[in-house]
Design an enzyme around this catalytic site. Sequence first.
Site, PDB file in Angstrom:
ATOM      1  N   SER A 139       0.642  -1.265   0.152  1.00 58.44           N
ATOM      2  CA  SER A 139      -0.104   0.110   0.025  1.00 58.44           C
ATOM      3  C   SER A 139       0.988   1.207   0.058  1.00 58.44           C
ATOM      4  CB  SER A 139      -0.749  -0.139   1.094  1.00 58.44           C
ATOM      5  OG  SER A 139      -1.510   1.146   1.504  1.00 58.44           O
ATOM      6  N   TYR A 152      -2.654  -1.402  10.131  1.00 57.88           N
ATOM      7  CA  TYR A 152      -2.550  -1.451   8.656  1.00 57.88           C
ATOM      8  C   TYR A 152      -1.241  -1.283   8.092  1.00 57.88           C
ATOM      9  CZ  TYR A 152      -4.011  -1.222   3.840  1.00 57.88           C
ATOM     10  OH  TYR A 152      -4.297  -1.249   2.273  1.00 57.88           O
TER      11      TYR A 152
HETATM   12  N1  LIG Z   1      -8.635   0.249  -2.031  1.00 59.04           N
HETATM   13  C1  LIG Z   1      -7.373   0.843  -1.752  1.00 59.04           C
HETATM   14  O1  LIG Z   1      -7.508   2.167  -1.752  1.00 59.04           O
HETATM   15  C2  LIG Z   1      -6.033   0.114  -1.382  1.00 59.04           C
HETATM   16  C3  LIG Z   1      -5.026   0.887  -1.029  1.00 59.04           C
HETATM   17  C4  LIG Z   1      -3.593   0.215  -0.946  1.00 59.04           C
HETATM   18  C5  LIG Z   1      -3.693  -1.000  -0.777  1.00 59.04           C
HETATM   19  N2  LIG Z   1      -4.908  -1.917  -0.791  1.00 59.04           N
HETATM   20  C6  LIG Z   1      -4.727  -3.165  -0.480  1.00 59.04           C
HETATM   21  O2  LIG Z   1      -5.329  -3.870  -1.819  1.00 59.04           O
HETATM   22  C7  LIG Z   1      -5.690  -5.119  -1.445  1.00 59.04           C
HETATM   23  C8  LIG Z   1      -6.832  -5.386  -2.006  1.00 59.04           C
HETATM   24  O3  LIG Z   1      -7.790  -4.576  -1.337  1.00 59.04           O
HETATM   25  P1  LIG Z   1      -9.217  -4.016  -1.807  1.00 59.04           P
HETATM   26  O4  LIG Z   1      -9.414  -2.485  -2.019  1.00 59.04           O
HETATM   27  O5  LIG Z   1      -9.604  -4.549  -3.161  1.00 59.04           O
HETATM   28  O6  LIG Z   1     -10.368  -4.318  -0.893  1.00 59.04           O
HETATM   29  P2  LIG Z   1     -11.359  -5.366  -0.684  1.00 59.04           P
HETATM   30  O7  LIG Z   1     -11.951  -5.374   0.681  1.00 59.04           O
HETATM   31  O8  LIG Z   1     -12.338  -5.139  -1.849  1.00 59.04           O
HETATM   32  O9  LIG Z   1     -10.853  -6.565  -1.281  1.00 59.04           O
HETATM   33  C9  LIG Z   1     -10.009  -7.541  -0.167  1.00 59.04           C
HETATM   34  C10 LIG Z   1     -10.457  -9.084  -0.199  1.00 59.04           C
HETATM   35  O10 LIG Z   1      -9.607  -9.823   0.457  1.00 59.04           O
HETATM   36  C11 LIG Z   1     -10.832 -10.590   1.129  1.00 59.04           C
HETATM   37  N3  LIG Z   1     -10.097 -11.224   2.508  1.00 59.04           N
HETATM   38  C12 LIG Z   1     -10.080 -10.587   3.557  1.00 59.04           C
HETATM   39  N4  LIG Z   1      -9.723 -11.236   4.665  1.00 59.04           N
HETATM   40  C13 LIG Z   1      -9.317 -12.505   3.948  1.00 59.04           C
HETATM   41  C14 LIG Z   1      -8.547 -13.788   4.565  1.00 59.04           C
HETATM   42  N5  LIG Z   1      -8.457 -13.847   5.833  1.00 59.04           N
HETATM   43  N6  LIG Z   1      -8.620 -14.652   3.656  1.00 59.04           N
HETATM   44  C15 LIG Z   1      -8.724 -14.606   2.421  1.00 59.04           C
HETATM   45  N7  LIG Z   1      -9.345 -13.297   1.770  1.00 59.04           N
HETATM   46  C16 LIG Z   1      -9.561 -12.501   2.770  1.00 59.04           C
HETATM   47  C17 LIG Z   1     -11.881 -10.025   1.366  1.00 59.04           C
HETATM   48  O11 LIG Z   1     -13.066 -10.907   1.368  1.00 59.04           O
HETATM   49  C18 LIG Z   1     -11.977  -9.270   0.024  1.00 59.04           C
HETATM   50  O12 LIG Z   1     -12.500  -9.949  -1.088  1.00 59.04           O
HETATM   51  C19 LIG Z   1      -5.561  -5.296  -0.018  1.00 59.04           C
HETATM   52  O13 LIG Z   1      -4.329  -5.805   0.388  1.00 59.04           O
HETATM   53  C20 LIG Z   1      -5.395  -3.987   0.412  1.00 59.04           C
HETATM   54  O14 LIG Z   1      -4.900  -3.620   1.546  1.00 59.04           O
HETATM   55  C21 LIG Z   1      -6.279  -1.242  -1.213  1.00 59.04           C
END
Ligand SMILES: NC(=O)c1ccc[n+]([C@@H]2O[C@H](COP(=O)([O-])OP(=O)(O)OC[C@H]3O[C@@H](n4cnc5c(N)ncnc54)[C@H](O)[C@@H]3O)[C@@H](O)[C@H]2O)c1
Length: 254
Positions: A139, A152
């Site tokens: 991130s 986080y």
């Molecule tokens: N959206 C943002 O702004 C952003 C920014 C930086 C990093 N990220 C990172 O990107 C990645 C995806 O995030 P996103 O924004 O698509 O969020 P999201 O919540 O849409 O997707 C995350 C997915 O991970 C799954 N998950 C959670 N716990 C789990 C577990 N124990 N086992 C298996 N699956 C699990 C959830 O069910 C969900 O489908 C994450 O690692 C997040 O930290 C997102």
Amino acid sequence: MADLSGKVVVVTGGARGIGAATARAVVEGGGRVLVTDVLEEEGAETAGKLGGAARFLRHDVTSEADWQAALDHAVAEFGRLDGLVNNAGIASGQPLEEESVEHFRRVVEVNLVGVFIGIRTAVPLLRAGGGGAVVNISSAAGLTGMALTAGYGASKWGVRGLSKTGALELAGSGIRVNSVHPGMTLTPMTAPIGIQAGEGRFPGAPLGRVGTPEETAAAVAFLLSDAAAYITGAELSVDGGWTAGLTTAHLTGG
Ligand SMILES: NC(=O)c1ccc[n+]([C@@H]2O[C@H](COP(=O)([O-])OP(=O)(O)OC[C@H]3O[C@@H](n4cnc5c(N)ncnc54)[C@H](O)[C@@H]3O)[C@@H](O)[C@H]2O)c1
């Protein structure tokens, strides 16, 4: 579009958001994908939309047994393993003093320990296929300090460091390990922050808007592909310039 012809990739947390976009990019690039997630209905639906080149399996990334089952399933279904995208993650959004020890531990368990178990479990299977690529989704909060992200931020800095260790130790096996650092991206994770309400505008990023899951997925697909054959141990920001430094507005207080 990255060419992923013939490659078999596992994407964790692939039911929705950045993971679902990544699974789509793999299939569009000619690869096959095992989508895994704890969200069974959404995961099956996401994989179903991708047709015969995709499968879904319930998989909790904190479970060693689930990891072995998931990666074995990918090999059983598709015959090999070439790539792993450690994307599953959960957020934390309260002041440090208000974050419970239990929640801090949980965030680190999913976001960091889950990635560690994944790499560890995947290595023998990737090695058996002559090498491969691991892409870990960190991130912007893994590149710079960020308020309200105690668990986080710690977990995402950990993912960045773990990626470096993996890159150094696994290069000799032909396994590349890189981290991707999305900025504010429009997904269900960020929906509670209310960025949708701003119609995607995001002054924090010099490019002035939030990112889309597809924009991060394109970077991940590139790192999975042979076009990135000489890239390992790298950090790729997909954040509209958010972590590049101080803008003129920052410097002038504007
Ligand atoms: N959206 C943002 O702004 C952003 C920014 C930086 C990093 N990220 C990172 O990107 C990645 C995806 O995030 P996103 O924004 O698509 O969020 P999201 O919540 O849409 O997707 C995350 C997915 O991970 C799954 N998950 C959670 N716990 C789990 C577990 N124990 N086992 C298996 N699956 C699990 C959830 O069910 C969900 O489908 C994450 O690692 C997040 O930290 C997102």
